[in-house]
Design a protein around this motif. Structure first.
Motif, PDB file in Angstrom:
ATOM      1  N   CYS A  66       0.871  -1.179   0.000  1.00  0.00           N
ATOM      2  CA  CYS A  66       0.000   0.000   0.000  1.00  0.00           C
ATOM      3  C   CYS A  66       0.909   1.230   0.000  1.00  0.00           C
ATOM      4  O   CYS A  66       1.525   1.560   1.008  1.00  0.00           O
ATOM      5  CB  CYS A  66      -0.902   0.002   1.234  1.00  0.00           C
ATOM      6  SG  CYS A  66      -2.116   1.342   1.251  1.00  0.00           S
ATOM      7  N   ASP A  67       0.973   1.901  -1.159  1.00  0.00           N
ATOM      8  CA  ASP A  67       1.922   3.011  -1.321  1.00  0.00           C
ATOM      9  C   ASP A  67       1.257   4.207  -2.005  1.00  0.00           C
ATOM     10  O   ASP A  67       1.660   4.613  -3.093  1.00  0.00           O
ATOM     11  CB  ASP A  67       3.139   2.551  -2.129  1.00  0.00           C
ATOM     12  CG  ASP A  67       2.759   1.817  -3.414  1.00  0.00           C
ATOM     13  OD1 ASP A  67       1.565   1.545  -3.623  1.00  0.00           O
ATOM     14  OD2 ASP A  67       3.660   1.525  -4.228  1.00  0.00           O
ATOM     15  N   PRO A  68       0.214   4.768  -1.382  1.00  0.00           N
ATOM     16  CA  PRO A  68      -0.561   5.834  -2.023  1.00  0.00           C
ATOM     17  C   PRO A  68       0.249   7.114  -2.227  1.00  0.00           C
ATOM     18  O   PRO A  68       0.799   7.679  -1.280  1.00  0.00           O
ATOM     19  CB  PRO A  68      -1.723   6.057  -1.055  1.00  0.00           C
ATOM     20  CG  PRO A  68      -1.163   5.658   0.284  1.00  0.00           C
ATOM     21  CD  PRO A  68      -0.253   4.496  -0.010  1.00  0.00           C
ATOM     22  N   VAL A  69       0.304   7.568  -3.467  1.00  0.00           N
ATOM     23  CA  VAL A  69       1.030   8.794  -3.793  1.00  0.00           C
ATOM     24  C   VAL A  69       0.335   9.989  -3.144  1.00  0.00           C
ATOM     25  O   VAL A  69      -0.873  10.173  -3.281  1.00  0.00           O
ATOM     26  CB  VAL A  69       1.102   8.987  -5.318  1.00  0.00           C
ATOM     27  CG1 VAL A  69       1.706  10.338  -5.662  1.00  0.00           C
ATOM     28  CG2 VAL A  69       1.921   7.855  -5.945  1.00  0.00           C
ATOM     29  N   GLY A  70       1.106  10.767  -2.412  1.00  0.00           N
ATOM     30  CA  GLY A  70       0.547  11.916  -1.720  1.00  0.00           C
ATOM     31  C   GLY A  70      -0.340  11.548  -0.546  1.00  0.00           C
ATOM     32  O   GLY A  70      -0.999  12.418   0.030  1.00  0.00           O
ATOM     33  N   GLY A  71      -0.364  10.257  -0.191  1.00  0.00           N
ATOM     34  CA  GLY A  71      -1.214   9.808   0.910  1.00  0.00           C
ATOM     35  C   GLY A  71      -2.689   9.771   0.553  1.00  0.00           C
ATOM     36  O   GLY A  71      -3.531   9.603   1.438  1.00  0.00           O
ATOM     37  N   SER A 113       6.759   1.476   5.922  1.00  0.00           N
ATOM     38  CA  SER A 113       6.825   2.345   4.743  1.00  0.00           C
ATOM     39  C   SER A 113       5.925   1.868   3.610  1.00  0.00           C
ATOM     40  O   SER A 113       5.598   2.634   2.709  1.00  0.00           O
ATOM     41  CB  SER A 113       8.266   2.430   4.244  1.00  0.00           C
ATOM     42  OG  SER A 113       8.751   1.153   3.858  1.00  0.00           O
ATOM     43  N   LEU A 114       5.507   0.605   3.666  1.00  0.00           N
ATOM     44  CA  LEU A 114       4.686   0.034   2.604  1.00  0.00           C
ATOM     45  C   LEU A 114       3.273  -0.290   3.072  1.00  0.00           C
ATOM     46  O   LEU A 114       2.567  -1.086   2.459  1.00  0.00           O
ATOM     47  CB  LEU A 114       5.366  -1.228   2.044  1.00  0.00           C
ATOM     48  CG  LEU A 114       6.765  -0.994   1.453  1.00  0.00           C
ATOM     49  CD1 LEU A 114       7.372  -2.305   0.992  1.00  0.00           C
ATOM     50  CD2 LEU A 114       6.712   0.008   0.304  1.00  0.00           C
ATOM     51  N   ARG A 115       2.878   0.349   4.168  1.00  0.00           N
ATOM     52  CA  ARG A 115       1.535   0.120   4.713  1.00  0.00           C
ATOM     53  C   ARG A 115       0.802   1.449   4.877  1.00  0.00           C
ATOM     54  O   ARG A 115       0.579   1.923   5.980  1.00  0.00           O
ATOM     55  CB  ARG A 115       1.608  -0.649   6.028  1.00  0.00           C
ATOM     56  CG  ARG A 115       1.933  -2.125   5.843  1.00  0.00           C
ATOM     57  CD  ARG A 115       1.833  -2.918   7.128  1.00  0.00           C
ATOM     58  NE  ARG A 115       3.015  -2.736   7.961  1.00  0.00           N
ATOM     59  CZ  ARG A 115       2.958  -2.500   9.278  1.00  0.00           C
ATOM     60  NH1 ARG A 115       1.811  -2.381   9.886  1.00  0.00           N
ATOM     61  NH2 ARG A 115       4.079  -2.361   9.959  1.00  0.00           N
ATOM     62  N   GLU A 116       0.474   2.073   3.776  1.00  0.00           N
ATOM     63  CA  GLU A 116      -0.395   3.251   3.716  1.00  0.00           C
ATOM     64  C   GLU A 116       0.194   4.500   4.361  1.00  0.00           C
ATOM     65  O   GLU A 116      -0.540   5.422   4.726  1.00  0.00           O
ATOM     66  CB  GLU A 116      -1.773   2.935   4.329  1.00  0.00           C
ATOM     67  CG  GLU A 116      -2.897   3.773   3.765  1.00  0.00           C
ATOM     68  CD  GLU A 116      -4.272   3.356   4.228  1.00  0.00           C
ATOM     69  OE1 GLU A 116      -5.214   4.110   3.964  1.00  0.00           O
ATOM     70  OE2 GLU A 116      -4.419   2.274   4.855  1.00  0.00           O
ATOM     71  N   THR A 117       1.494   4.558   4.490  1.00  0.00           N
ATOM     72  CA  THR A 117       2.125   5.726   5.114  1.00  0.00           C
ATOM     73  C   THR A 117       2.658   6.718   4.080  1.00  0.00           C
ATOM     74  O   THR A 117       3.062   7.828   4.464  1.00  0.00           O
ATOM     75  CB  THR A 117       3.299   5.283   6.000  1.00  0.00           C
ATOM     76  OG1 THR A 117       4.242   4.579   5.186  1.00  0.00           O
ATOM     77  CG2 THR A 117       2.816   4.380   7.132  1.00  0.00           C
ATOM     78  N   ALA A 118       2.688   6.317   2.816  1.00  0.00           N
ATOM     79  CA  ALA A 118       3.264   7.140   1.735  1.00  0.00           C
ATOM     80  C   ALA A 118       4.753   7.396   1.958  1.00  0.00           C
ATOM     81  O   ALA A 118       5.312   8.362   1.453  1.00  0.00           O
ATOM     82  CB  ALA A 118       2.515   8.464   1.589  1.00  0.00           C
ATOM     83  N   LYS A 119       5.409   6.511   2.719  1.00  0.00           N
ATOM     84  CA  LYS A 119       6.840   6.650   2.978  1.00  0.00           C
ATOM     85  C   LYS A 119       7.700   5.747   2.096  1.00  0.00           C
ATOM     86  O   LYS A 119       8.923   5.716   2.241  1.00  0.00           O
ATOM     87  CB  LYS A 119       7.129   6.342   4.454  1.00  0.00           C
ATOM     88  CG  LYS A 119       6.507   7.329   5.428  1.00  0.00           C
ATOM     89  CD  LYS A 119       6.820   6.934   6.864  1.00  0.00           C
ATOM     90  CE  LYS A 119       6.215   7.915   7.860  1.00  0.00           C
ATOM     91  NZ  LYS A 119       6.485   7.516   9.274  1.00  0.00           N
ATOM     92  N   GLY A 120       7.079   4.975   1.228  1.00  0.00           N
ATOM     93  CA  GLY A 120       7.838   4.065   0.383  1.00  0.00           C
ATOM     94  C   GLY A 120       7.081   3.751  -0.889  1.00  0.00           C
ATOM     95  O   GLY A 120       6.018   4.306  -1.166  1.00  0.00           O
ATOM     96  N   GLY A 121       7.655   2.854  -1.687  1.00  0.00           N
ATOM     97  CA  GLY A 121       6.996   2.430  -2.905  1.00  0.00           C
ATOM     98  C   GLY A 121       6.815   3.565  -3.896  1.00  0.00           C
ATOM     99  O   GLY A 121       7.657   4.463  -4.025  1.00  0.00           O
ATOM    100  N   LEU A 122       5.706   3.557  -4.615  1.00  0.00           N
ATOM    101  CA  LEU A 122       5.435   4.567  -5.637  1.00  0.00           C
ATOM    102  C   LEU A 122       5.378   5.972  -5.053  1.00  0.00           C
ATOM    103  O   LEU A 122       5.702   6.952  -5.738  1.00  0.00           O
ATOM    104  CB  LEU A 122       4.118   4.244  -6.346  1.00  0.00           C
ATOM    105  CG  LEU A 122       4.092   2.935  -7.144  1.00  0.00           C
ATOM    106  CD1 LEU A 122       2.686   2.679  -7.660  1.00  0.00           C
ATOM    107  CD2 LEU A 122       5.087   2.970  -8.295  1.00  0.00           C
ATOM    108  N   ALA A 123       4.982   6.073  -3.803  1.00  0.00           N
ATOM    109  CA  ALA A 123       4.863   7.398  -3.176  1.00  0.00           C
ATOM    110  C   ALA A 123       6.201   8.097  -3.035  1.00  0.00           C
ATOM    111  O   ALA A 123       6.252   9.334  -2.962  1.00  0.00           O
ATOM    112  CB  ALA A 123       4.202   7.264  -1.797  1.00  0.00           C
TER     113      ALA A 123
END
Length: 291
Positions: free
Chosen positions: A210-215, A266-276
């Motif tokens: 879960c890596d939402p861009v901009g949260g 970082s990969l659990r809806e925090t927008a601290k990793g992945g595509l975000a």
């Protein structure tokens, strides 16, 4: 409820001589103390919201407040109307409907969380497109929603359905499993076959972050709903063809719990990793903060 696992759900439905959906109507009535007709009417009202969300997503402006997303469902429908879709008309319709509902959510419209807002397009995308394809009644579709609810109940109580807890596998993955099992149930699968559809679907979603861009619940959430609808169709087809989940579906649910627990924050809806946290993702975040 009289079941805690997918295996128990299938066995109880088999013993009662009912589909999973019809069995769940009885279970929900006993759990709530309300008449089955009352529970059915409540679920029917949810289905109406789903149908309206599909309509709005295909006919109204679904540009999100951030400006990041919107109108993609219309683009997919226009492409489909040219008879150019590589998926074919049926799967591409499910994909378009799933995108439509998810875009309504992103544009602050009314949806039904199935099981979450971030995965709200998959079940309506699959079920409503198949209703149109096979001529199913609204009553049949409500039974399908009860089947999806029974599957979601097991997943939620044995793993999780929150991206913040277990990544996107918990949201989109659970929705794919719920849609696949419900569709197989509607198509006349045995309860055991429907449960195999769930396991097949979940196995293909394990590890999805879960890596939402901009949260925001927009990028990549919306397109994952579109992909999820297609995956649900494939899983239901496999199960109906007799393909089994070699790893029992309840064990797949347990693995989803283990994978999600091991997933870094970082990969659990925090927008601290992945595509975000790609260069473009960080640029979008900066622009959003400056607005």
């Amino acid at each position: 409820m009289n079941f805690r696992t997918l295996k128990e759900l299938a066995e109880k439905a088999e013993q009662s001589g009912l589909s999973i959906g019809r069995y769940m109507v009885q279970e929900q009535s006993q759990e709530s103390g309300k008449a089955p007709e009352e529970e059915f009417a409540q679920m029917a009202s949810y289905f109406e919201v789903m149908k309206e969300a599909v309509r709005r997503g295909l006919t109204e402006d679904t540009t999100s407040p951030s400006g990041l997303t919107g109108q993609d469902a219309k683009r997919v429908m226009a492409y489909r109307d040219k008879r150019a879709s590589l998926l074919g008309e049926d799967a591409s319709l499910a994909m378009a409907y799933a995108l439509a509902v998810s875009e309504v959510n992103a544009s602050m419209g009314r949806i039904i969380a199935t099981p979450t807002a971030g995965s709200c397009g998959i079940i309506p995308g699959v079920l409503i497109s198949c209703q149109e394809r096979f001529g199913w009644s609204d009553e049949q579709m409500v039974e399908g929603l009860f089947a999806a609810g029974a599957i979601g109940y097991v997943i939620a109580n044995n793993s999780f359905v929150s991206g913040a807890e277990g990544g996107c596998q918990a949201e989109v993955g659970s929705a794919i499993g719920m849609a696949a099992g419900a569709l197989a149930d509607l198509r006349g699968a045995s309860p055991a076959q429907a449960v195999h559809a769930v396991g097949l679907a979940l196995k293909n979603s394990l590890g999805l972050v879960c890596d939402p861009v901009g949260g925001l619940v927009e990028v990549p959430c919306i397109v994952r709903n579109g992909f999820g609808a297609v995956t649900a169709l494939a899983a239901a087809d496999m199960a109906l063809a007799g393909v089994r989940s070699v790893i029992p579906s309840d064990e797949v649910v347990q693995v989803m719990l283990e994978v999600g627990t091991a997933m870094p924050e970082s990969l659990r809806e925090t927008a601290k990793g992945g595509l975000a946290q790609t260069p473009t993702g960080r640029k979008i975040m900066k622009e959003l903060l400056e607005k």
